[in-house]
Each structure stands twice: as C-alpha cells, then as structure tokens.
Design an enzyme around this catalytic site. Structure first.
Site: not given
Length: 141
Positions: A9, A17, A76, A79, A86, A99, A101, A106, A110
C-alpha cells in the site's frame, strides 16, 4: 532468472506521500530504476503493486512454480499481515524484504516485521538502491 517485485500500500504514492521520508521520485521512477537494474543484471522482472492485502496474497501464491525469487516491500502490511507471511511460506520462494526508509528509526509499531520471519534478507533505508541490492543478492546467491 525471473523475479517478481511486489509493492504494498501507498508505494504508488511515493513522490507525493511524506516526501521528507520517501523523497520526490515517483512510483514510475521506481519501476524504471528496477527495470534498468534488472536489465543490467540480465534478469527478468515483473511488477505488482496493490493497496489490498488479499490481492498481494493472491499475487504471491501465483508466483508458485513461475518465479525464481520475490522482492517485496509490503509497506504497512509488514507490521500487520500474517496472511502475507503465510503466503510467502506456502510458495517457498527465496524472498528479500525491502523498505525505502529505515523503519528501525521510525515509530515503535514499525519495529515488528512479520515478513522478516520468512525473508532471507531485509534491506532498508537505502531508497531505490535497496531494490538494486535485493536483485543483486538474489542473482548472486
């Protein structure tokens, strides 16, 4: 070698963003960067991005006996998603978690990564270069 690159996402919203975290380059720029890296390494990449957990699970499952490796930025869902974990376990394909970042610097929530429980390697905080490192790792292993 065929590698599936899966992005979760809001990855499609990079450049818009939180540019102070993710920079001002766009998702299109990311795809072009990964494709160039893949071409330089002599591997085939296929891209998938979704904001839907179920679609990501379905895409991972479709990789079974089709792709040699997966590079995944679950964003997201890193986490929260046992379902993605699975799915990765079920297809048993070498996987690198990426990732943009450095999530270790953070928010507290996270710090948990369900995907890391399966992934062979996690690369974070390198921006686009993290995807190149992931492809290089998979090609050289």
């Amino acid at each position: 070698m065929k590698i599936k690159v899966i992005n979760g996402p809001n990855i499609n919203m990079i450049g818009i963003r939180e540019p102070q975290i993710y920079g001002n380059k766009t998702y299109k720029d990311l795809v072009e960067f990964i494709q160039k890296t893949a071409d330089d390494l002599g591997v085939t990449v296929d891209f998938f991005q979704s904001n839907s957990e179920g679609d990501i699970v379905t895409e991972i499952q479709s990789c079974y006996q089709t792709f040699d490796a997966i590079v995944i930025n679950p964003a997201a869902y890193t986490h929260t998603s046992v379902a993605i974990l699975d799915a990765l376990k079920s297809v048993n394909i070498p996987t690198v978690e990426v990732h943009l970042s450095d999530v270790t610097t953070r928010e507290d929530f996270r710090q948990i990564s369900f995907v890391r429980l399966y992934a062979e390697k996690t690369i974070m905080g390198l921006g686009f270069e993290g995807y190149a490192k992931a492809l290089e790792y998979l090609v050289n292993k």
